[in-house]
Motif scaffolding. Structure first.
Motif, PDB file in Angstrom:
ATOM      1  N   GLU A  18       1.019  -1.109  -0.041  1.00 27.83           N
ATOM      2  CA  GLU A  18       0.090  -0.083  -0.019  1.00 27.83           C
ATOM      3  C   GLU A  18       0.609   1.243  -0.162  1.00 27.83           C
ATOM      4  N   ASN A  19       0.331   2.236  -0.493  1.00 24.35           N
ATOM      5  CA  ASN A  19       0.998   3.498  -0.677  1.00 24.35           C
ATOM      6  C   ASN A  19       2.290   3.599  -1.081  1.00 24.35           C
ATOM      7  N   GLY A  20       2.857   2.709  -1.859  1.00 17.31           N
ATOM      8  CA  GLY A  20       4.119   2.939  -2.165  1.00 17.31           C
ATOM      9  C   GLY A  20       5.133   2.426  -1.210  1.00 17.31           C
ATOM     10  N   ASN A  21       4.692   1.788  -0.295  1.00 13.44           N
ATOM     11  CA  ASN A  21       5.711   1.119   1.013  1.00 13.44           C
ATOM     12  C   ASN A  21       5.846  -0.237   0.533  1.00 13.44           C
ATOM     13  N   PHE A  22       6.556  -0.327  -0.555  1.00  9.50           N
ATOM     14  CA  PHE A  22       7.000  -1.565  -0.744  1.00  9.50           C
ATOM     15  C   PHE A  22       7.855  -2.354  -0.003  1.00  9.50           C
ATOM     16  N   GLN A  23       7.368  -3.087   0.593  1.00  7.62           N
ATOM     17  CA  GLN A  23       7.832  -4.114   1.674  1.00  7.62           C
ATOM     18  C   GLN A  23       8.077  -5.678   0.882  1.00  7.62           C
ATOM     19  N   THR A  24       8.627  -5.895  -0.179  1.00 10.51           N
ATOM     20  CA  THR A  24       8.184  -7.055  -0.973  1.00 10.51           C
ATOM     21  C   THR A  24       8.916  -8.395  -0.308  1.00 10.51           C
ATOM     22  N   SER A  25       9.997  -8.173   0.276  1.00 11.27           N
ATOM     23  CA  SER A  25      10.609  -9.382   1.127  1.00 11.27           C
ATOM     24  C   SER A  25       9.617  -9.978   2.441  1.00 11.27           C
ATOM     25  N   LEU A  26       9.215  -9.152   2.799  1.00 14.94           N
ATOM     26  CA  LEU A  26       8.240  -9.256   4.024  1.00 14.94           C
ATOM     27  C   LEU A  26       6.850 -10.102   3.524  1.00 14.94           C
ATOM     28  N   LEU A  27       6.453  -9.415   2.340  1.00 15.51           N
ATOM     29  CA  LEU A  27       5.340  -9.986   1.834  1.00 15.51           C
ATOM     30  C   LEU A  27       5.454 -11.441   1.551  1.00 15.51           C
ATOM     31  N   PHE A  28       6.266 -11.776   0.699  1.00 17.61           N
ATOM     32  CA  PHE A  28       6.701 -13.034   0.168  1.00 17.61           C
ATOM     33  C   PHE A  28       7.018 -14.011   1.411  1.00 17.61           C
ATOM     34  N   MET A  29       7.456 -13.596   2.625  1.00 13.66           N
ATOM     35  CA  MET A  29       7.857 -14.299   3.927  1.00 13.66           C
ATOM     36  C   MET A  29       6.419 -14.496   4.482  1.00 13.66           C
ATOM     37  N   GLY A  30       5.622 -13.467   4.689  1.00 12.53           N
ATOM     38  CA  GLY A  30       4.340 -13.468   5.141  1.00 12.53           C
ATOM     39  C   GLY A  30       3.283 -14.545   4.607  1.00 12.53           C
ATOM     40  N   ILE A  31       3.189 -14.358   3.405  1.00 16.29           N
ATOM     41  CA  ILE A  31       2.242 -15.131   2.805  1.00 16.29           C
ATOM     42  C   ILE A  31       2.873 -16.526   2.817  1.00 16.29           C
ATOM     43  N   HIS A  32       4.094 -16.782   2.664  1.00 15.69           N
ATOM     44  CA  HIS A  32       4.338 -18.067   2.739  1.00 15.69           C
ATOM     45  C   HIS A  32       4.238 -18.729   4.085  1.00 15.69           C
ATOM     46  N   ALA A  33       4.533 -18.033   5.130  1.00 16.93           N
ATOM     47  CA  ALA A  33       4.050 -18.542   6.464  1.00 16.93           C
ATOM     48  C   ALA A  33       2.838 -18.881   6.397  1.00 16.93           C
ATOM     49  N   VAL A  34       1.868 -18.105   6.163  1.00 19.87           N
ATOM     50  CA  VAL A  34       0.358 -18.486   6.207  1.00 19.87           C
ATOM     51  C   VAL A  34       0.149 -19.659   5.394  1.00 19.87           C
TER      52      VAL A  34
END
Length: 186
Positions: A46-62
């Protein structure tokens, strides 16, 4: 942002899980992930706050939490199963299960190694119109589309709750026992 997933005592929650039907613990898990953990995943694009590594790690954890708990599938197989059942879209570029092994390996690199040769074969492009595509030996992923597909699986009408149609009564009971065991262990 308020984000407290533990609003009841451990003893009360365990009693509720043990005495309730399988959907008690399964829906508690899914609703908790949706109401709390997904708030953080949502912020990664959101809002250009690209936290891509956290996105991939979080979705993978779920993905692995759900695939292990509900279907007793771990690692790359569990991740692919999660994508196929809950995330994949109708178009080829939104069938993330087609590149599940790559994403799984990439997440492992991010979480456990950081620098690895896999980084030369994967890239992000938030502006492309596709969920993913391969060009010149590199797989480009649009993390925003990946995240939207993931978040769309939760909430009202989300495919995540289709688990009730996917599992028999015996499999639901097995899932309940696996989740209770994990809950007690950790």
């Amino acid at each position: 942002m308020k984000n407290n997933a533990y609003m009841e005592t451990m003893e009360h929650r365990l009693e509720r899980f043990q005495n309730g039907p399988p959907i008690e613990i399964i829906d508690t898990l899914l609703n908790s992930l949706h109401s709390f953990f997904n708030n953080e995943i949502r912020l990664t694009t959101e809002n250009g706050n690209f936290q891509t590594s956290l996105l991939f790690m979080g979705i993978h954890a779920v993905a692995l939490t759900i695939s292990e708990g509900l279907f007793d599938k771990k690692g790359p197989d569990g991740y692919k199963l999660f994508l196929e059942k809950f995330i994949d879209g109708n178009k080829q570029d939104t069938k993330f299960s087609s590149i599940s092994e790559l994403i799984h390996d990439w997440r492992n690199n991010l979480a456990h190694q950081w620098i690895g040769s896999i980084g030369h074969s994967i890239a992000y492009d938030y502006k492309m119109n596709f969920g993913w595509e391969k060009k010149d030996g590199i797989t480009y992923i649009n993390p925003r589309i990946y995240c939207e597909q993931y978040l769309g699986a939760f909430g009202s009408g989300g495919r995540i709750y289709d688990y009730r149609k996917m599992l028999t009564a015996a499999e639901l009971e097995e899932a309940k026992q696996r989740l209770i065991e994990k809950y007690i262990k950790n």
